[in-house]
Design an enzyme around this catalytic site. Sequence first.
Site, PDB file in Angstrom:
ATOM      1  CG  ASP A 164      33.976  93.799  15.522  1.00 41.68           C
ATOM      2  OD1 ASP A 164      34.868  93.734  16.393  1.00 41.68           O
ATOM      3  OD2 ASP A 164      33.727  94.829  14.868  1.00 41.68           O
ATOM      4  CD  GLU A 165      39.424  93.748  15.957  1.00 36.27           C
ATOM      5  OE1 GLU A 165      40.603  93.360  15.874  1.00 36.27           O
ATOM      6  OE2 GLU A 165      39.096  94.835  16.442  1.00 36.27           O
TER       7      GLU A 165
END
Length: 104
Positions: A84-85
């Site tokens: 998710d980064e």
Amino acid sequence: MEFCPKCGAIMFPKDDTFQCKCGHKKEITKDLANKYEVSEKVDTKDNIIFTGDDVRTLPTTRSECPKCKNMEAFWWLQQTRRADESETRFLRCTACKHTWREYD
């Protein structure tokens, strides 16, 4: 396969030695020769392509190298953190081969 103890690259047989692109050589002894077996013959009509470090396959961008101040670098993205980064952008100087990273 034999790997060069000096630089880690694959060494190829030539005459009676294994030779590396960095210049390191290793004599092919009887024990070493028995370790390797030819599993596939290459037909003379087959093409074999060897590439070196001079092949430029990565895209380039204008970015200043922190080591030599050259203004061109290869770049690529790699997921180094959680999914998710955002990815990490890696850059490698086209002149001195110094590699550094940038984060968003």
